[in-house]
Scaffold this motif. Structure first.
Motif, PDB file in Angstrom:
ATOM      1  N   HIS A 221       0.801  -1.215   0.000  1.00 61.51           N
ATOM      2  CA  HIS A 221       0.000   0.000   0.000  1.00 61.51           C
ATOM      3  C   HIS A 221       0.835   1.267   0.000  1.00 61.51           C
ATOM      4  O   HIS A 221       0.320   2.357   0.185  1.00 61.51           O
ATOM      5  CB  HIS A 221      -0.961   0.005   1.199  1.00 61.51           C
ATOM      6  CG  HIS A 221      -2.008  -1.040   1.078  1.00 61.51           C
ATOM      7  ND1 HIS A 221      -2.986  -0.979   0.118  1.00 61.51           N
ATOM      8  CD2 HIS A 221      -2.215  -2.186   1.761  1.00 61.51           C
ATOM      9  CE1 HIS A 221      -3.762  -2.047   0.235  1.00 61.51           C
ATOM     10  NE2 HIS A 221      -3.307  -2.788   1.218  1.00 61.51           N
TER      11      HIS A 221
ATOM     12  N   CYS B  64      -4.848  10.690   8.334  1.00 54.30           N
ATOM     13  CA  CYS B  64      -5.723   9.615   8.824  1.00 54.30           C
ATOM     14  C   CYS B  64      -6.977  10.231   9.431  1.00 54.30           C
ATOM     15  O   CYS B  64      -7.132  10.287  10.654  1.00 54.30           O
ATOM     16  CB  CYS B  64      -4.993   8.790   9.866  1.00 54.30           C
ATOM     17  SG  CYS B  64      -3.395   8.214   9.289  1.00 54.30           S
TER      18      CYS B  64
ATOM     19  N   ARG C  81      -7.054   2.983   6.596  1.00 54.69           N
ATOM     20  CA  ARG C  81      -7.493   3.182   5.208  1.00 54.69           C
ATOM     21  C   ARG C  81      -8.975   3.499   5.224  1.00 54.69           C
ATOM     22  O   ARG C  81      -9.377   4.650   5.313  1.00 54.69           O
ATOM     23  CB  ARG C  81      -7.200   1.936   4.375  1.00 54.69           C
ATOM     24  CG  ARG C  81      -5.746   1.883   3.902  1.00 54.69           C
ATOM     25  CD  ARG C  81      -5.474   0.645   3.114  1.00 54.69           C
ATOM     26  NE  ARG C  81      -5.488  -0.537   3.972  1.00 54.69           N
ATOM     27  CZ  ARG C  81      -5.674  -1.768   3.519  1.00 54.69           C
ATOM     28  NH1 ARG C  81      -5.892  -2.004   2.244  1.00 54.69           N
ATOM     29  NH2 ARG C  81      -5.643  -2.783   4.352  1.00 54.69           N
TER      30      ARG C  81
ATOM     31  N   ASP D 120      -9.951   1.756  -1.914  1.00 53.91           N
ATOM     32  CA  ASP D 120      -8.506   1.834  -1.724  1.00 53.91           C
ATOM     33  C   ASP D 120      -7.835   2.707  -2.771  1.00 53.91           C
ATOM     34  O   ASP D 120      -8.345   2.888  -3.872  1.00 53.91           O
ATOM     35  CB  ASP D 120      -7.904   0.422  -1.779  1.00 53.91           C
ATOM     36  CG  ASP D 120      -7.954  -0.243  -0.417  1.00 53.91           C
ATOM     37  OD1 ASP D 120      -8.258   0.468   0.562  1.00 53.91           O
ATOM     38  OD2 ASP D 120      -7.698  -1.458  -0.338  1.00 53.91           O
ATOM     39  N   ASP D 121      -6.647   3.188  -2.407  1.00 56.68           N
ATOM     40  CA  ASP D 121      -5.816   3.989  -3.317  1.00 56.68           C
ATOM     41  C   ASP D 121      -5.767   3.398  -4.723  1.00 56.68           C
ATOM     42  O   ASP D 121      -5.915   4.102  -5.712  1.00 56.68           O
ATOM     43  CB  ASP D 121      -4.371   4.028  -2.799  1.00 56.68           C
ATOM     44  CG  ASP D 121      -4.237   4.855  -1.528  1.00 56.68           C
ATOM     45  OD1 ASP D 121      -5.224   5.512  -1.158  1.00 56.68           O
ATOM     46  OD2 ASP D 121      -3.156   4.828  -0.927  1.00 56.68           O
TER      47      ASP D 121
ATOM     48  N   GLY E 210      -2.344   3.733   3.574  1.00 59.90           N
ATOM     49  CA  GLY E 210      -2.283   2.278   3.676  1.00 59.90           C
ATOM     50  C   GLY E 210      -0.938   1.790   4.178  1.00 59.90           C
ATOM     51  O   GLY E 210      -0.843   0.739   4.797  1.00 59.90           O
TER      52      GLY E 210
END
Lengths: 325, 530
Positions: B139, B155, B178, B291-292, B329
């Motif tokens: 990540h 975060c 995440r 997710d990214d 991540g």
């Protein structure tokens, strides 16, 4: 149509409106009251004492200690001797519906009649003791069903107009009273920092108590504090349970019901009130100003009530007596 | 009247910490009221409440998809009511204070770490965490290099998994920075509990959880790039097929913001917009729930159909805030977890308030050998995975499974970490017969980092519903419990009431007197006559 029938329909609308609003208030306050007050100024409670004041049981609130939750719940939900309790309203509404069975559709009658039967079943089976949620939920659902059936099955005539007029004036009055009670302790002067969070919390409780939390979140970007919430419940025409929306709907209903609405006192008064609300919406929203507006609106609504009974029902209802007293 | 519980007294499991009962089987002080109320309700009442719960959850559509085994078995997703156990978990105020401070400290350190990784790399320079360890994480997000989000917050939303060992001490098992999910169940569970078993709340001052949406929204607004108008916040969901779609919709609804999918978003000239019925509307903050890898096919996976081309361009230009920031991540990787206590000392100069579970990185050959030898007593997890996928539990594995796992680890030691087995604490839980039985739990509190860190009192307690099982993931047969954090000061029942001025409204029209009376008839006759 017959004045007597119009009167019955008007009061049928009021009874069911009051039953539903009371149920929503009880449900909202009950859930919040089970938990501790929050640290952030959101989610606190409109007190049980405040609720008694909303419902007009003022002598009850003179006592020194806070009223007991279960006692208030019983008094306002299932006490047949309290004419404002949910059970008494439904009972009276059902009696009224029986009188006008020929005017309302069979399905609407059934909705009211089943509501009454269901409430007694819930009450007798002791379901109220383990938790009032289902009892109150049932009231809300059945009232929604009744109004939905009125939309779907009832001729758009005078009869429907009086039924709606009753429902809307009750809604407007309940919301105004609730707002007054919630904001009242904080008075005209600017509330200090200690009092502020409590009032903000009560405002959120108000949204819970009319089922308007979701609508508020979508319509207003401000946090749910006292001023934005009170402004929303008072002025926001897009929200059907706001005072302004109820006033407009009441106006519409009376225009539809009255052949000579242009000269009708209640219609004229409502048109003025509606315009006035729109005007005030643009003005300041400090707590003191809101309280003043609420007081004025409540007086006007009482006069409207008086005008309605005077013009259509030969002036015999309680409202006239209250005002002249 | 005697109830089923007195017939079969609750027996805490040996070797585990039970949160409501002490080792001798007596209720702990904070649980006494609850236990007596449960006894008074009895198995019958609780079972009835359980049936109402299932009905309500199905009606409200609070369900989740059973993935994994069930999916493979019949090839389709099935909705199940989210299994809420009606016995709450209670944590006294002092315990919660420690947890809250420990989590805030940890999240602050993780946030600094993410900032450091994509900027100065001080922690690497100082020799605390090896750079190759960071850069090899799946990540690790190269495109995030050098991007500085508003307020230096990365975060925004964090959820750490906590467990209690046999001695009752709290430990952090995992960091999720995440897209931690589960907060919607915390709020729905509380609502359901107040409706189903309101009697249990009597005698407790439970801290409410329902201000989470307001907290989150104000944090998302706070990090929006400066502008003249009110910032627009949206929740970005991969779509209705996602197993957490319920939560995405829940958050959008409770915050009163739009729930968008990739096709609703478009980037023009480094500014992100959403398509509305009245044209393009500027978007300032995206709370993204994917997710990214999937957010921008131009910079991450080019095969992502869920992404918005050019999103990173807008993000880099500073016209758009993403929550959580791109690249977080790297901080919730299970191998990086090992260094979090060091991070706290390095960045904050403090001693960690909450400990890690003893963890072994397998890149070191000596450690590897030590772990392989003791594989039957350890837990092995793949790094960079979540949801309990691929977790190997030594004490429950057969010899063949142990051999197979050893083979997997040898093939690529960096993909795995090993941990000592934690003897998860238990909380009494209703079993299928309506009796109380000890079941293992963990706790995921949710933190929101905007201008400051706020943590919702409590969090998601997940409970393994199978006897003896320590797998609490809902995708693998876990359930949940309402988590009660008790208020610090006990407010006396005669709470001071705000002074009520003389503005009490006049009495309501009395509905009893609304009926048509002879007097009225007479009046009307008189009028029409006159």
């Amino acid at each position: 149509m017959l004045a007597r029938i119009a009167h019955e329909l008007f009061w049928l609308g009021r009874q069911l409106g009051r039953a539903e609003h009371t149920a929503r208030m009880l449900d909202g306050i009950y859930a919040i009251d089970l938990q501790a007050p929050p640290d952030a100024p959101v989610g606190a409670q409109l007190t049980w004492e405040g609720l008694l004041a909303v419902m007009g049981a003022t002598d009850e609130s003179e006592r020194t200690e806070a009223p007991d939750r279960d006692e208030v719940m019983r008094l306002l939900a299932v006490d047949a001797n309290n004419p404002s309790s949910v059970l008494a309203c439904v009972e009276a509404g059902r009696e009224g519906a029986r009188v006008v069975r020929d005017v309302i559709s069979a399905e609407m009658w059934e909705a009211v009649n089943t509501l009454r039967l269901g409430l007694y079943q819930h009450h007798l089976s002791g379901g109220f003791g383990t938790g009032p949620y289902e009892f109150l939920q049932y009231v809300k659902e059945r009232c929604a069903l009744f109004w939905g059936l009125a939309e779907r099955t009832m001729l758009e005539d005078e009869a429907r107009a009086f039924l709606h007029a009753g429902g809307r004036i009750e809604a407007a009055q309940m919301v105004v009273r609730m707002l007054r009670v919630a904001l009242a302790p904080f008075g005209d002067e600017v509330a200090d920092e200690v009092e502020r969070p409590a009032r903000d919390g009560q405002a959120l409780a108000l949204l819970h108590a009319v089922g308007g939390l979701h609508a508020f979140r979508r319509a207003v970007t401000d946090p749910p504090n006292a001023e934005p919430v009170a402004g929303f419940l008072l002025y926001e025409r897009a929200y059907p349970d706001s005072v302004a929306a109820s006033v407009d709907a009441l106006h519409t209903a009376l225009v539809a019901a009255d052949a000579r609405s242009r000269t009708a006192a209640p219609v004229l008064r409502l048109a003025r009130l509606s315009a006035d609300l729109e005007f005030r919406r643009r003005a300041s929203r400090s707590a003191g100003d809101l309280l003043a507006v609420l007081g004025d609106v409540q007086d006007e609504l009482a006069l409207v009530d008086h005008d309605i009974s005077d013009r259509y029902f030969a002036g015999g209802t309680q409202a006239s007596r209250v005002m002249t007293a | 009247m005697a109830t089923e519980y007195t017939a079969a007294p609750y027996a805490p499991a040996d070797g585990f910490y039970d949160e409501l009962f002490d080792a001798s089987g007596g209720a702990r002080p904070h649980a006494e009221t609850l236990v007596s109320r449960l006894e008074r309700l009895g198995a019958g009442e609780l079972a009835a409440a359980g049936r109402r719960r299932d009905a309500i959850f199905m009606q409200q559509g609070i369900t989740f998809d059973l993935t994994g085994a069930a999916e493979a078995a019949d090839g389709e997703l099935r909705d199940r009511p989210f299994p809420l156990d009606l016995v709450p978990r209670i944590l006294p105020a002092d315990e919660w204070t420690v947890i809250k401070r420990g989590l805030a400290q940890r999240i602050r350190a993780l946030n600094r770490f993410v900032d450091d990784v994509y900027h100065a790399r001080e922690i690497v320079e100082a020799g605390v965490v090896p750079w190759e360890m960071i850069v090899s994480r799946s990540h690790f997000a190269r495109p995030a290099y050098g991007i500085r989000p508003p307020g230096d917050v990365y975060c925004h939303v964090a959820g750490c998994d906590l467990v209690r060992d046999a001695d009752g001490r709290w430990k952090v098992l995992e960091d999720n920075v995440r897209t931690p999910s589960g907060i919607s169940y915390v709020l729905e569970n509380r609502l359901a509990m107040t409706r189903l078993v309101p009697g249990l709340f009597a005698g407790y001052h439970v801290r409410p959880v329902d201000n989470y949406p307001a907290l989150l929204l104000s944090a998302l607004r706070a990090v929006a790039p400066g502008g003249d108008d009110e910032p627009t916040v949206v929740v970005w969901s991969p779509g209705p097929a996602n197993s957490a779609y319920f939560e995405h919709a829940f958050l959008a609804r409770t915050m009163g913001v739009e729930l968008v999918e990739a096709s609703d978003l478009v980037v023009r000239d480094e500014v992100c917009y959403m398509r509305t019925t009245s044209g393009l509307a500027r978007v300032h903050t995206i709370y993204r729930r994917l997710d990214d890898d999937f957010i921008d096919p131009l910079e991450f996976r080019s095969d992502s159909l869920l992404g918005v081309p050019g999103l990173m361009r807008a993000y880099r230009a500073g016209t758009l805030a993403l929550a959580n920031a791109v690249g977080t991540g790297v901080a919730d990787d299970k191998a990086i977890y090992h260094w979090v206590p060091e991070m706290i000392r390095f960045y904050l100069g403090e001693e960690p308030i909450l400990d890690n579970v003893e963890t072994y990185l397998l890149s070191d050959p000596e450690r590897l050998a030590y772990v392989l030898e003791r594989l039957d007593r350890l837990v092995v997890k793949p790094t960079g995975e979540s949801g309990g996928k691929g977790v190997f539990i030594g004490p429950r594995a057969t010899d063949a499974e142990i051999a197979a796992q050893a083979e997997l680890i040898r093939a690529d030691p960096r993909r795995w970490i090993a941990q000592e087995l934690v003897h998860l604490s238990t909380v009494p839980t209703l079993d299928s017969s309506g009796a109380l039985a000890p079941r293992h739990v963990d706790l995921r509190p949710f933190a929101v980092f905007g201008e400051d860190i706020s943590i919702v009192p409590g969090g998601l307690t997940r409970v393994a519903l199978r006897p003896g099982s320590m797998i609490v993931n809902s995708s693998q047969g876990g359930g949940s419990k309402d988590t009660w954090i008790l208020d610090e000061e006990v407010v006396p029942d005669g709470r001071p009431l705000p002074p009520r001025r003389a503005t009490v409204p006049p009495p309501l029209p009395d509905l009893r007197q609304s009926s048509w009376t002879g007097q009225q008839e007479q009046q009307q006759q008189e009028r029409s006559g006159g």
